[in-house]
Design an enzyme around this catalytic site. Sequence first.
Site, short mmCIF file in Angstrom:
data_model
loop_
_atom_site.label_atom_id
_atom_site.label_comp_id
_atom_site.label_asym_id
_atom_site.label_seq_id
_atom_site.Cartn_x
_atom_site.Cartn_y
_atom_site.Cartn_z
N ARG A 91 -34.82 15.89 -66.01
CA ARG A 91 -35.91 16.49 -66.78
C ARG A 91 -36.02 15.86 -68.17
O ARG A 91 -37.13 15.66 -68.68
CB ARG A 91 -35.66 18.00 -66.87
CG ARG A 91 -36.77 18.80 -67.53
CD ARG A 91 -36.55 20.29 -67.29
NE ARG A 91 -37.23 21.10 -68.26
CZ ARG A 91 -36.63 21.88 -69.15
NH1 ARG A 91 -35.31 21.96 -69.17
NH2 ARG A 91 -37.33 22.58 -70.01
N HIS A 103 -39.45 14.18 -69.39
CA HIS A 103 -40.23 14.76 -70.47
C HIS A 103 -40.38 13.82 -71.66
O HIS A 103 -41.36 13.91 -72.40
CB HIS A 103 -39.62 16.09 -70.92
CG HIS A 103 -39.94 17.22 -69.99
ND1 HIS A 103 -40.13 18.52 -70.40
CD2 HIS A 103 -40.09 17.24 -68.64
CE1 HIS A 103 -40.39 19.28 -69.36
NE2 HIS A 103 -40.36 18.53 -68.27
N HIS A 140 -37.54 18.55 -57.49
CA HIS A 140 -37.17 19.96 -57.59
C HIS A 140 -36.12 20.34 -56.56
O HIS A 140 -35.65 21.48 -56.54
CB HIS A 140 -38.41 20.86 -57.41
CG HIS A 140 -39.15 21.10 -58.68
ND1 HIS A 140 -40.47 21.47 -58.70
CD2 HIS A 140 -38.77 21.01 -59.97
CE1 HIS A 140 -40.87 21.60 -59.96
NE2 HIS A 140 -39.85 21.32 -60.74
N THR A 141 -35.76 19.40 -55.70
CA THR A 141 -34.59 19.63 -54.85
C THR A 141 -33.35 19.84 -55.70
O THR A 141 -32.36 20.42 -55.23
CB THR A 141 -34.39 18.45 -53.88
OG1 THR A 141 -33.45 18.81 -52.87
CG2 THR A 141 -33.90 17.21 -54.59
N THR A 170 -33.84 24.97 -53.81
CA THR A 170 -33.15 24.68 -52.55
C THR A 170 -31.77 25.31 -52.56
O THR A 170 -31.23 25.66 -53.62
CB THR A 170 -33.01 23.16 -52.34
OG1 THR A 170 -32.21 22.60 -53.39
CG2 THR A 170 -34.37 22.48 -52.33
N ASP A 221 -32.09 15.37 -51.71
CA ASP A 221 -32.56 15.04 -50.36
C ASP A 221 -33.98 15.56 -50.23
O ASP A 221 -34.63 15.85 -51.23
CB ASP A 221 -31.61 15.62 -49.29
CG ASP A 221 -31.44 17.13 -49.40
OD1 ASP A 221 -32.28 17.79 -50.05
OD2 ASP A 221 -30.45 17.65 -48.84
N ASP A 240 -45.76 24.38 -56.59
CA ASP A 240 -45.04 23.97 -55.38
C ASP A 240 -45.87 24.31 -54.15
O ASP A 240 -46.09 23.48 -53.26
CB ASP A 240 -43.69 24.67 -55.29
CG ASP A 240 -42.76 24.37 -56.45
OD1 ASP A 240 -42.69 23.21 -56.86
OD2 ASP A 240 -42.11 25.31 -56.95
#
Length: 248
Positions: free
Chosen positions: A3, A7, A133-134, A166, A173, A194
């Site tokens: 992140r 950003h 986002h995994t 997740t 993954d 999402d």
Amino acid sequence: MVRLGWHDAGTYNKNIEEWPQRGGANGSLRFEVELKHGANAGLVNALKLLQPIKDKYSGVTYADLFQLASATAVEEVGGPKIPMKYGRVDVSGPEQCPEEGNAGPPSPAAHLRDVFYRMGLNDKEIVALSGAHTLGRSRPERSGWGKPETKYTKDGPGAPGGQSWTTQWLKFDNSYFKDIKERRDNDLIVLPTDAVLFEDPSFKEYVEKYAVDQESFFKDYAEAHASLSNLGAKFDPPQDLLKHTSLD
């Protein structure tokens, strides 16, 4: 770390030619004025972890260090190798930080496109990058989204709490795409941005593909991440300084 790199680069505006006014990967996120932007809540913790490395290797720019840490984080937890180049120039002071962005359009799909199209990225890259986002968790005290803790996050590692996308939120993954599609677990977060990936026809094409084809996801993600890491950057020397393989 992912992140933080995103950003710093994500302030880029393709419609502005001048550096550093155009934003992008220029190390501006190290300054308090930008760290205090709402979207950057909590990133001061990542900066503190990197500062000892910067102190030891003073010749490395913050812009390069942020992108190196982002790519390395993905690779270290099982993600693809990301083709990187280095030599980014840092902005010199907080007066060169971008202004805080305004709220995007109310539609989740329009919001995603508003943010990423400004950076010159397309729908495939939006979906591929969303797959990151995994990793990680959403914390309500930082983003306003998520539960204080779940069965997956109550014991950490690191600071406990938050709500993950997740079940194995420290493994890179294609689980993000599978878990959004199934929506079987209330302890996993699904944001409007999402869910819309499965609702918007253009996004859905790539989501469906990545849910069953991890190799394609890794390939497209690595290319999109590399593109993002270079946005708005000014390189010195202009050509590749070195190729990233690991943090060894």
